[in-house]
Scaffold this motif. Structure first.
Motif, PDB file in Angstrom:
ATOM      1  N   LEU A   1     -48.340  63.869  14.002  1.00 12.48           N
ATOM      2  CA  LEU A   1     -47.996  64.425  15.515  1.00 12.48           C
ATOM      3  C   LEU A   1     -48.489  62.967  15.970  1.00 12.48           C
ATOM      4  O   LEU A   1     -48.397  62.210  17.212  1.00 12.48           O
ATOM      5  N   ALA A   2     -49.638  63.693  16.320  1.00  9.23           N
ATOM      6  CA  ALA A   2     -50.785  62.261  16.694  1.00  9.23           C
ATOM      7  C   ALA A   2     -50.491  60.381  16.629  1.00  9.23           C
ATOM      8  O   ALA A   2     -51.119  59.587  17.588  1.00  9.23           O
ATOM      9  N   ALA A   3     -49.599  60.309  15.974  1.00  8.19           N
ATOM     10  CA  ALA A   3     -50.213  59.301  14.156  1.00  8.19           C
ATOM     11  C   ALA A   3     -48.361  58.527  15.246  1.00  8.19           C
ATOM     12  O   ALA A   3     -48.226  57.227  16.095  1.00  8.19           O
ATOM     13  N   ILE A   4     -47.613  59.438  15.701  1.00 12.05           N
ATOM     14  CA  ILE A   4     -46.023  59.739  16.049  1.00 12.05           C
ATOM     15  C   ILE A   4     -45.571  59.380  16.971  1.00 12.05           C
ATOM     16  O   ILE A   4     -45.663  58.231  18.124  1.00 12.05           O
ATOM     17  N   LEU A   5     -46.524  60.380  17.884  1.00 12.52           N
ATOM     18  CA  LEU A   5     -46.192  60.671  19.683  1.00 12.52           C
ATOM     19  C   LEU A   5     -47.280  59.155  20.655  1.00 12.52           C
ATOM     20  O   LEU A   5     -46.640  58.960  21.355  1.00 12.52           O
ATOM     21  N   PRO A   6     -48.074  58.898  20.615  1.00 11.47           N
ATOM     22  CA  PRO A   6     -48.883  57.595  21.211  1.00 11.47           C
ATOM     23  C   PRO A   6     -47.955  56.415  21.090  1.00 11.47           C
ATOM     24  O   PRO A   6     -47.479  55.739  22.064  1.00 11.47           O
ATOM     25  N   ALA A   7     -46.953  56.063  19.618  1.00 15.90           N
ATOM     26  CA  ALA A   7     -45.697  55.167  19.603  1.00 15.90           C
ATOM     27  C   ALA A   7     -44.509  55.828  20.685  1.00 15.90           C
ATOM     28  O   ALA A   7     -44.015  54.705  21.440  1.00 15.90           O
TER      29      ALA A   7
ATOM     30  N   THR B   1     -53.180  52.267  23.845  1.00 15.72           N
ATOM     31  CA  THR B   1     -52.008  54.159  23.516  1.00 15.72           C
ATOM     32  C   THR B   1     -51.632  53.654  21.897  1.00 15.72           C
ATOM     33  O   THR B   1     -51.612  54.366  20.624  1.00 15.72           O
ATOM     34  N   VAL B   2     -51.660  52.168  21.405  1.00 20.04           N
ATOM     35  CA  VAL B   2     -50.995  51.640  19.869  1.00 20.04           C
ATOM     36  C   VAL B   2     -51.643  51.886  19.330  1.00 20.04           C
ATOM     37  O   VAL B   2     -51.888  52.274  18.340  1.00 20.04           O
ATOM     38  N   LEU B   3     -54.004  51.502  20.120  1.00 20.94           N
ATOM     39  CA  LEU B   3     -54.290  51.328  18.699  1.00 20.94           C
ATOM     40  C   LEU B   3     -54.721  53.102  18.716  1.00 20.94           C
ATOM     41  O   LEU B   3     -54.953  53.122  17.410  1.00 20.94           O
ATOM     42  N   ALA B   4     -54.876  53.845  19.256  1.00 21.67           N
ATOM     43  CA  ALA B   4     -55.040  55.246  18.992  1.00 21.67           C
ATOM     44  C   ALA B   4     -54.067  55.465  18.023  1.00 21.67           C
ATOM     45  O   ALA B   4     -54.303  56.336  16.938  1.00 21.67           O
ATOM     46  N   GLY B   5     -52.559  54.865  18.009  1.00 22.78           N
ATOM     47  CA  GLY B   5     -51.748  55.414  17.625  1.00 22.78           C
ATOM     48  C   GLY B   5     -51.930  54.949  15.904  1.00 22.78           C
ATOM     49  O   GLY B   5     -51.470  55.699  15.034  1.00 22.78           O
ATOM     50  N   ALA B   6     -52.199  54.111  15.880  1.00 22.39           N
ATOM     51  CA  ALA B   6     -53.127  52.947  14.437  1.00 22.39           C
ATOM     52  C   ALA B   6     -54.049  53.909  14.055  1.00 22.39           C
ATOM     53  O   ALA B   6     -54.116  54.047  12.585  1.00 22.39           O
ATOM     54  N   ALA B   7     -54.686  53.976  14.836  1.00 27.95           N
ATOM     55  CA  ALA B   7     -56.306  54.970  14.399  1.00 27.95           C
ATOM     56  C   ALA B   7     -55.917  55.875  13.442  1.00 27.95           C
ATOM     57  O   ALA B   7     -55.772  56.347  12.412  1.00 27.95           O
ATOM     58  N   PHE B   8     -55.000  57.082  14.022  1.00 32.89           N
ATOM     59  CA  PHE B   8     -54.111  58.288  13.148  1.00 32.89           C
ATOM     60  C   PHE B   8     -52.630  57.906  12.136  1.00 32.89           C
ATOM     61  O   PHE B   8     -53.716  58.425  11.831  1.00 32.89           O
TER      62      PHE B   8
ATOM     63  N   VAL C   1     -53.801  55.527  10.149  1.00 34.75           N
ATOM     64  CA  VAL C   1     -55.227  55.481   9.163  1.00 34.75           C
ATOM     65  C   VAL C   1     -55.415  56.249   8.726  1.00 34.75           C
ATOM     66  O   VAL C   1     -55.598  56.953   7.304  1.00 34.75           O
ATOM     67  N   ALA C   2     -55.638  57.648   9.717  1.00 33.38           N
ATOM     68  CA  ALA C   2     -56.102  58.600   8.933  1.00 33.38           C
ATOM     69  C   ALA C   2     -55.789  59.527   8.330  1.00 33.38           C
ATOM     70  O   ALA C   2     -55.681  60.379   7.429  1.00 33.38           O
ATOM     71  N   PHE C   3     -54.579  59.536   8.820  1.00 32.60           N
ATOM     72  CA  PHE C   3     -52.971  60.328   8.409  1.00 32.60           C
ATOM     73  C   PHE C   3     -52.377  60.113   6.987  1.00 32.60           C
ATOM     74  O   PHE C   3     -52.802  60.743   5.265  1.00 32.60           O
ATOM     75  N   VAL C   4     -52.733  58.460   6.627  1.00 31.10           N
ATOM     76  CA  VAL C   4     -52.615  57.899   5.181  1.00 31.10           C
ATOM     77  C   VAL C   4     -53.780  58.013   4.470  1.00 31.10           C
ATOM     78  O   VAL C   4     -53.608  58.705   3.020  1.00 31.10           O
ATOM     79  N   TRP C   5     -54.801  58.050   4.799  1.00 31.78           N
ATOM     80  CA  TRP C   5     -56.110  58.246   4.630  1.00 31.78           C
ATOM     81  C   TRP C   5     -56.049  60.026   3.643  1.00 31.78           C
ATOM     82  O   TRP C   5     -56.049  59.721   2.533  1.00 31.78           O
ATOM     83  N   ARG C   6     -55.483  60.816   4.238  1.00 33.84           N
ATOM     84  CA  ARG C   6     -55.670  62.018   3.789  1.00 33.84           C
ATOM     85  C   ARG C   6     -54.614  62.627   3.130  1.00 33.84           C
ATOM     86  O   ARG C   6     -55.148  63.346   2.168  1.00 33.84           O
TER      87      ARG C   6
END
Length: 524
Positions: free
Chosen positions: A211-217, A236-243, A245-250
């Motif tokens: 959600l943290a990855a999609i909702l900022p988008a 906001t775009v950078l924050a979504g991109a960071a989340f 990356v974190a989602f994919v890593w997890r």
């Protein structure tokens, strides 16, 4: 791991597919039904331009945000069970939307519909994967599923027109009550239950990260639509991109991930997702613009405007069935490239629509656009779902639906914003100088706003507003033509390795990965 190619489905499975048609058609209806009702709604609730965008696409964005979570949840608790739970929630949210007294309440109800819809969409597609093991039957069933969804989308303006002719705009939402009610009665009888074996622990932190990855988008698109590019949008775009990356890593380190990242090893799986995302951006935005053109420029009633979407609906339903059959003789990439090329011609026609006499042109244009949509949904979905093992069908279905919903919703926001920017540029303060400040603000906001205060406007201002809107529609049409034609060429190149269903096989490739072979095999 691939599905068995034997074990043909019997009458019960096909009857079950008819049951799954109920929520599938409803979801398609709910995505576009409001487009035709928007002018009536605007007069009643008086939403701002930004609120109009939120009312229309908060539904699709919330579906996109929760599809991955719900697809995996269905694999764990049971796909039929999740379908029925989501159905009850969908009915409740629909009733709330129907009687919403303010724009804010309607936006909240539409968001709740999105969450409930996210439980329905991957469940229907994943259950088809369980019910049809034979590759050809599965391809036909998915084509029919795409026809149901696409038909619901196309029928939205028609159904909306009929309802608005006799009832108020909120009646459009009450269609969910009988359709979901019938599904709840028949589902335990005709639909199988499926839970993925050894599914492992459901990781709530992954849900939060998704959600943290999609909702900022979502927020970035909305803020861009409202105020254009800026520091807030970039952050906001950078924050979504960071989340992201974190989602994919997890997901890569979890033994039981929310989303199996190994699915992306298939070139066909990954490109099919991208193809659907890009293709549906144009569809979502131009549909909103053309429904407004027919009513606000050509002056057609909601019923007549809805009836004019009959030919596009027929073209979409036809292509969703014919395209999978063509792939038995022609490679899927070439089928898709050809249909997308025809679709780009439709966008060109939208680029040349004028201030009058454009009804035939708009209907012809959208018939070609919808021709591409039907094939895109059917073949893209089959490539995505067919490359996944049975226990990951929910996850693969969720990814397919996520990109489709996000593409449609992003199209409404991005293409709508492009057209709105052109409209705002044409409706300069000098044009509105003689109007009261409050009235000028409403007119400058959108054509629907100008229509709501048409009685207070000189004829020249209203004519200028219509011309400004058409300029925005033309810009959206030419932009769509370029993008879709480029997508057609890219599709022919990227999917050339996927063989035709007749066993034409794959082109020699020095190192195809197992996922590519699975995807190619899924069309046989």
């Amino acid at each position: 791991m691939t599905r068995p190619s034997s074990g043909r489905a019997g009458p019960v499975a096909w009857a079950g597919l008819a049951v799954l048609a109920l929520p599938t058609v409803l979801l398609g209806l709910d995505l576009t039904l409001l487009h035709l009702a928007l002018p009536s709604l605007a007069v009643d609730l008086r939403p701002s331009g930004t609120q109009e965008l939120w009312i229309v696409d908060s539904y699709g964005f919330l579906i996109a945000g929760f599809l991955i979570t719900m697809g995996t949840l269905g694999d764990r608790i049971g796909r039929r069970r999740l379908l029925m739970i989501g159905g009850v929630g969908f009915v409740a949210a629909s009733v709330a939307a129907a009687y919403a007294p303010t724009p804010e309440v309607l936006i909240a109800a539409r968001a709740a519909l999105g969450v409930a819809g996210a439980t329905l969409m991957p469940s229907t597609l994943a259950l088809i994967s369980n019910m049809f093991h034979d590759a050809r039957q599965r391809a036909l069933a998915i084509g029919m599923w795409a026809m149901f969804f696409a038909g619901g989308m196309a029928a939205g303006p028609l159904v909306g027109g009929v309802l608005l002719q006799h009832f108020w705009w909120g009646a459009a939402f009450l269609l969910a009550v009988p359709m979901i009610g019938l599904m709840l009665v028949l589902a335990p009888i005709l639909l199988p239950e499926y839970r993925a074996p050894r599914s492992g622990r459901f990781d709530l932190f992954s849900v939060v990260l998704s959600l943290a990855a999609i909702l900022p988008a979502v927020y970035a698109v909305k803020e861009f639509a409202k105020a254009g590019p800026g520091v807030g949008v970039l952050v906001t775009v950078l924050a979504g991109a960071a989340f992201s990356v974190a989602f994919v890593w997890r997901q890569l380190v979890l033994p039981s991930p929310l989303l199996d990242m190994t699915l992306f090893r298939s070139r066909a799986f990954s490109f099919a997702l991208m193809m659907m995302l890009v293709g549906l951006v144009g569809v979502g935005g131009t549909m909103l613009l053309t429904t407004q053109y027919l009513q606000l420029v050509e002056g057609l009633s909601p019923l007549v405007a809805g009836l004019l979407y009959g030919p596009p609906a027929l073209m979409m339903m036809l292509s969703s069935i014919v395209a999978p059959i063509l792939t038995r003789r022609i490679r899927p990439g070439y089928v898709m490239a050809g249909v997308l090329t025809l679709s780009s011609v439709g966008y060109v026609l939208l680029g040349i629509v004028g201030p009058s006499g454009g009804v035939v042109l708009v209907v012809s244009a959208f018939s070609l656009v919808y021709l591409g949509l039907g094939a895109l949904a059917a073949l893209g979905t089959e490539l995505v779902v067919g490359s996944a093992p049975p226990e990951k069908a929910g996850s693969a279905s969720a990814m397919s639906e996520t990109v489709q919903e996000f593409g449609l919703a992003a199209g409404i926001a991005l293409v709508g914003s492009l057209a709105a920017a052109v409209y705002g540029d044409r409706m300069s303060p000098a044009v509105l100088a003689d109007l009261p400040e409050e009235t000028a603000a409403v007119v400058r906001n959108s054509l629907s706003g100008a229509t709501s205060v048409a009685g207070e406007l000189p004829a020249s201002v209203m004519e200028r507003a219509q011309e400004a809107f058409i300029a925005g529609l033309n810009t959206a049409g030419w932009t769509g033509a370029v993008v879709i034609l480029a997508l057609a060429v890219t599709t022919a190149v990227m999917l050339r390795h996927v063989g035709a269903d007749t066993g034409a096989g794959e082109d020699p490739d020095p190192g195809p990965d197992p996922g590519d072979r699975a995807a190619a095999g899924s069309t046989r």
